[in-house]
Design a protein around this motif. Structure first.
Motif, PDB file in Angstrom:
ATOM      1  N   MET A   1       0.848  -1.166   0.000  1.00 26.97           N
ATOM      2  CA  MET A   1       0.000   0.000   0.000  1.00 26.97           C
ATOM      3  C   MET A   1       0.899   1.235   0.000  1.00 26.97           C
ATOM      4  O   MET A   1       1.999   1.216   0.505  1.00 26.97           O
ATOM      5  N   ARG A   2       0.377   2.295  -0.505  1.00 19.89           N
ATOM      6  CA  ARG A   2       1.166   3.510  -0.653  1.00 19.89           C
ATOM      7  C   ARG A   2       1.349   4.273   0.648  1.00 19.89           C
ATOM      8  O   ARG A   2       2.320   4.967   0.825  1.00 19.89           O
ATOM      9  N   SER A   3       0.386   4.207   1.549  1.00 22.35           N
ATOM     10  CA  SER A   3       0.476   4.939   2.801  1.00 22.35           C
ATOM     11  C   SER A   3      -0.433   4.272   3.822  1.00 22.35           C
ATOM     12  O   SER A   3      -1.205   3.384   3.485  1.00 22.35           O
ATOM     13  N   PRO A   4      -0.356   4.736   5.082  1.00 20.24           N
ATOM     14  CA  PRO A   4      -1.257   4.164   6.080  1.00 20.24           C
ATOM     15  C   PRO A   4      -2.724   4.554   5.848  1.00 20.24           C
ATOM     16  O   PRO A   4      -3.622   3.926   6.382  1.00 20.24           O
ATOM     17  N   ASP A   5      -2.947   5.596   5.068  1.00 16.09           N
ATOM     18  CA  ASP A   5      -4.296   6.043   4.737  1.00 16.09           C
ATOM     19  C   ASP A   5      -4.462   6.006   3.226  1.00 16.09           C
ATOM     20  O   ASP A   5      -3.798   6.737   2.504  1.00 16.09           O
ATOM     21  N   ASN A   6      -5.358   5.159   2.754  1.00 17.05           N
ATOM     22  CA  ASN A   6      -5.566   4.938   1.328  1.00 17.05           C
ATOM     23  C   ASN A   6      -7.025   5.184   0.981  1.00 17.05           C
ATOM     24  O   ASN A   6      -7.905   4.968   1.802  1.00 17.05           O
ATOM     25  N   LYS A   7      -7.272   5.577  -0.253  1.00 17.64           N
ATOM     26  CA  LYS A   7      -8.625   5.944  -0.667  1.00 17.64           C
ATOM     27  C   LYS A   7      -9.055   5.096  -1.863  1.00 17.64           C
ATOM     28  O   LYS A   7      -8.369   5.054  -2.883  1.00 17.64           O
ATOM     29  N   ILE A   8     -10.205   4.438  -1.711  1.00 16.43           N
ATOM     30  CA  ILE A   8     -10.807   3.651  -2.789  1.00 16.43           C
ATOM     31  C   ILE A   8     -12.149   4.292  -3.126  1.00 16.43           C
ATOM     32  O   ILE A   8     -12.923   4.645  -2.239  1.00 16.43           O
ATOM     33  N   LEU A   9     -12.424   4.403  -4.406  1.00 22.53           N
ATOM     34  CA  LEU A   9     -13.653   5.017  -4.883  1.00 22.53           C
ATOM     35  C   LEU A   9     -14.635   3.945  -5.350  1.00 22.53           C
ATOM     36  O   LEU A   9     -14.240   3.005  -6.033  1.00 22.53           O
ATOM     37  N   PHE A  10     -15.904   4.086  -4.967  1.00 25.37           N
ATOM     38  CA  PHE A  10     -16.993   3.244  -5.441  1.00 25.37           C
ATOM     39  C   PHE A  10     -17.846   4.097  -6.374  1.00 25.37           C
ATOM     40  O   PHE A  10     -18.291   5.179  -5.983  1.00 25.37           O
ATOM     41  N   ALA A  11     -18.081   3.615  -7.599  1.00 22.12           N
ATOM     42  CA  ALA A  11     -18.881   4.364  -8.570  1.00 22.12           C
ATOM     43  C   ALA A  11     -19.811   3.404  -9.291  1.00 22.12           C
ATOM     44  O   ALA A  11     -19.646   2.183  -9.221  1.00 22.12           O
ATOM     45  N   GLY A  12     -20.780   3.981  -9.996  1.00 24.94           N
ATOM     46  CA  GLY A  12     -21.729   3.193 -10.773  1.00 24.94           C
ATOM     47  C   GLY A  12     -23.066   3.889 -10.831  1.00 24.94           C
ATOM     48  O   GLY A  12     -23.272   4.931 -10.197  1.00 24.94           O
ATOM     49  N   PRO A  13     -23.995   3.329 -11.585  1.00 23.19           N
ATOM     50  CA  PRO A  13     -25.304   3.965 -11.754  1.00 23.19           C
ATOM     51  C   PRO A  13     -26.147   3.906 -10.479  1.00 23.19           C
ATOM     52  O   PRO A  13     -25.855   3.140  -9.558  1.00 23.19           O
ATOM     53  N   VAL A  14     -27.189   4.700 -10.470  1.00 18.14           N
ATOM     54  CA  VAL A  14     -28.154   4.705  -9.371  1.00 18.14           C
ATOM     55  C   VAL A  14     -28.678   3.288  -9.148  1.00 18.14           C
ATOM     56  O   VAL A  14     -29.023   2.590 -10.095  1.00 18.14           O
ATOM     57  N   LEU A 168     -10.545  -6.835  -1.876  1.00 13.23           N
ATOM     58  CA  LEU A 168      -9.236  -7.507  -1.829  1.00 13.23           C
ATOM     59  C   LEU A 168      -8.653  -7.697  -3.225  1.00 13.23           C
ATOM     60  O   LEU A 168      -7.446  -7.518  -3.427  1.00 13.23           O
ATOM     61  N   ALA A 169      -9.475  -8.047  -4.200  1.00 12.56           N
ATOM     62  CA  ALA A 169      -8.978  -8.198  -5.573  1.00 12.56           C
ATOM     63  C   ALA A 169      -8.384  -6.884  -6.064  1.00 12.56           C
ATOM     64  O   ALA A 169      -7.320  -6.872  -6.697  1.00 12.56           O
ATOM     65  N   ASP A 175      -1.122  -3.911  -4.642  1.00 14.82           N
ATOM     66  CA  ASP A 175       0.009  -4.413  -3.857  1.00 14.82           C
ATOM     67  C   ASP A 175      -0.164  -5.918  -3.660  1.00 14.82           C
ATOM     68  O   ASP A 175      -0.850  -6.347  -2.738  1.00 14.82           O
ATOM     69  N   PRO A 176       0.457  -6.737  -4.520  1.00 20.60           N
ATOM     70  CA  PRO A 176       0.277  -8.191  -4.437  1.00 20.60           C
ATOM     71  C   PRO A 176       0.715  -8.814  -3.102  1.00 20.60           C
ATOM     72  O   PRO A 176       0.276  -9.902  -2.770  1.00 20.60           O
ATOM     73  N   GLY A 177       1.523  -8.130  -2.306  1.00 19.86           N
ATOM     74  CA  GLY A 177       1.984  -8.669  -1.039  1.00 19.86           C
ATOM     75  C   GLY A 177       1.106  -8.308   0.140  1.00 19.86           C
ATOM     76  O   GLY A 177       1.435  -8.581   1.295  1.00 19.86           O
ATOM     77  N   LEU A 178      -0.039  -7.725  -0.125  1.00 19.27           N
ATOM     78  CA  LEU A 178      -0.919  -7.235   0.927  1.00 19.27           C
ATOM     79  C   LEU A 178      -1.547  -8.362   1.733  1.00 19.27           C
ATOM     80  O   LEU A 178      -1.961  -9.371   1.176  1.00 19.27           O
ATOM     81  N   GLY A 179      -1.641  -8.192   3.038  1.00 18.83           N
ATOM     82  CA  GLY A 179      -2.329  -9.155   3.895  1.00 18.83           C
ATOM     83  C   GLY A 179      -3.822  -8.853   3.925  1.00 18.83           C
ATOM     84  O   GLY A 179      -4.256  -7.768   3.600  1.00 18.83           O
ATOM     85  N   GLU A 180      -4.609  -9.840   4.344  1.00 19.73           N
ATOM     86  CA  GLU A 180      -6.063  -9.672   4.418  1.00 19.73           C
ATOM     87  C   GLU A 180      -6.467  -8.800   5.598  1.00 19.73           C
ATOM     88  O   GLU A 180      -5.821  -8.822   6.635  1.00 19.73           O
ATOM     89  N   PRO A 181      -7.569  -8.038   5.442  1.00 22.07           N
ATOM     90  CA  PRO A 181      -8.079  -7.287   6.591  1.00 22.07           C
ATOM     91  C   PRO A 181      -8.606  -8.238   7.657  1.00 22.07           C
ATOM     92  O   PRO A 181      -8.991  -9.358   7.359  1.00 22.07           O
ATOM     93  N   GLN A 182      -8.623  -7.775   8.876  1.00 22.93           N
ATOM     94  CA  GLN A 182      -9.094  -8.584  10.006  1.00 22.93           C
ATOM     95  C   GLN A 182     -10.588  -8.704  10.008  1.00 22.93           C
ATOM     96  O   GLN A 182     -11.312  -7.889   9.701  1.00 22.93           O
TER      97      GLN A 182
END
Length: 182
Positions: A1-14, A168-169, A175-182
């Protein structure tokens, strides 16, 4: 991951399930900016996102993923650019039961093209129980035709496990080396 705080966006139609997906995976009570639907959205649902949704997921003690959901209506597209800033990935949710979900796919891929030039995509297809095609194959072919190699999942946006696998995908593509969230 790039930093301890990362941002993922969710988009799509209504109605594709963005607000529901964020609520399903967030470790905090999501912040929503819903308003009573007043246009053709009213035929799909009573309330709709008008600015953004926000949730947060802790991957470990030091790493958080901030989850931002965009409004699905094109009239709020000015929010898409604002909320996209700083995102490390895009989760696109599509409602498979809509009249032309492949048209929705192409529309949102064009709308988020600036983000997709620098960040990966994962595609979640909801409401597959309401329409007959094998969703993942149809969408994977459409993405490949556009030169995109992105994971595609059929999801129930209410299911924490479904949204976790989708997220996760996306995170593994960053980051292919990322561990799973708890």
């Amino acid at each position: 991951m790039r930093s301890p705080d990362n941002k993922i966006l969710f988009a799509g139609p209504v109605g594709a399930g963005k607000t529901t997906a964020i609520a399903a995976i967030s470790d905090i009570a999501p912040i929503r900016t819903d308003a009573k639907a007043s246009d053709m959205t009213l035929h799909r649902k009573d309330h709709t996102t008008v600015a953004l949704d926000y949730g947060m997921l802790r991957l470990d003690a030091d790493t958080k993923v901030h989850l931002y959901g965009t409004p699905g209506q094109e009239r709020f597209d000015f929010m898409w650019d604002i909320v996209s800033r700083g995102s490390i990935g895009l989760i696109l949710l599509l409602d498979h039961s809509r009249a032309n979900p492949l048209q929705d796919l192409n529309f949102f891929l064009r709308a988020f093209e600036p983000l997709l030039r620098r960040a990966p995509l994962a595609l979640g297809v909801s409401k597959t129980d309401l329409a007959p095609l094998s969703a993942t194959a149809v969408y994977a072919e459409a993405l490949a035709a556009r030169g995109l190699n992105a994971p595609v999942f059929e999801v129930d946006c209410r299911s924490r496990e479904d949204i976790k696998q989708l997220l996760l995908a996306l995170l593994y593509s960053i980051d292919p080396g990322l561990g799973e969230p708890q």
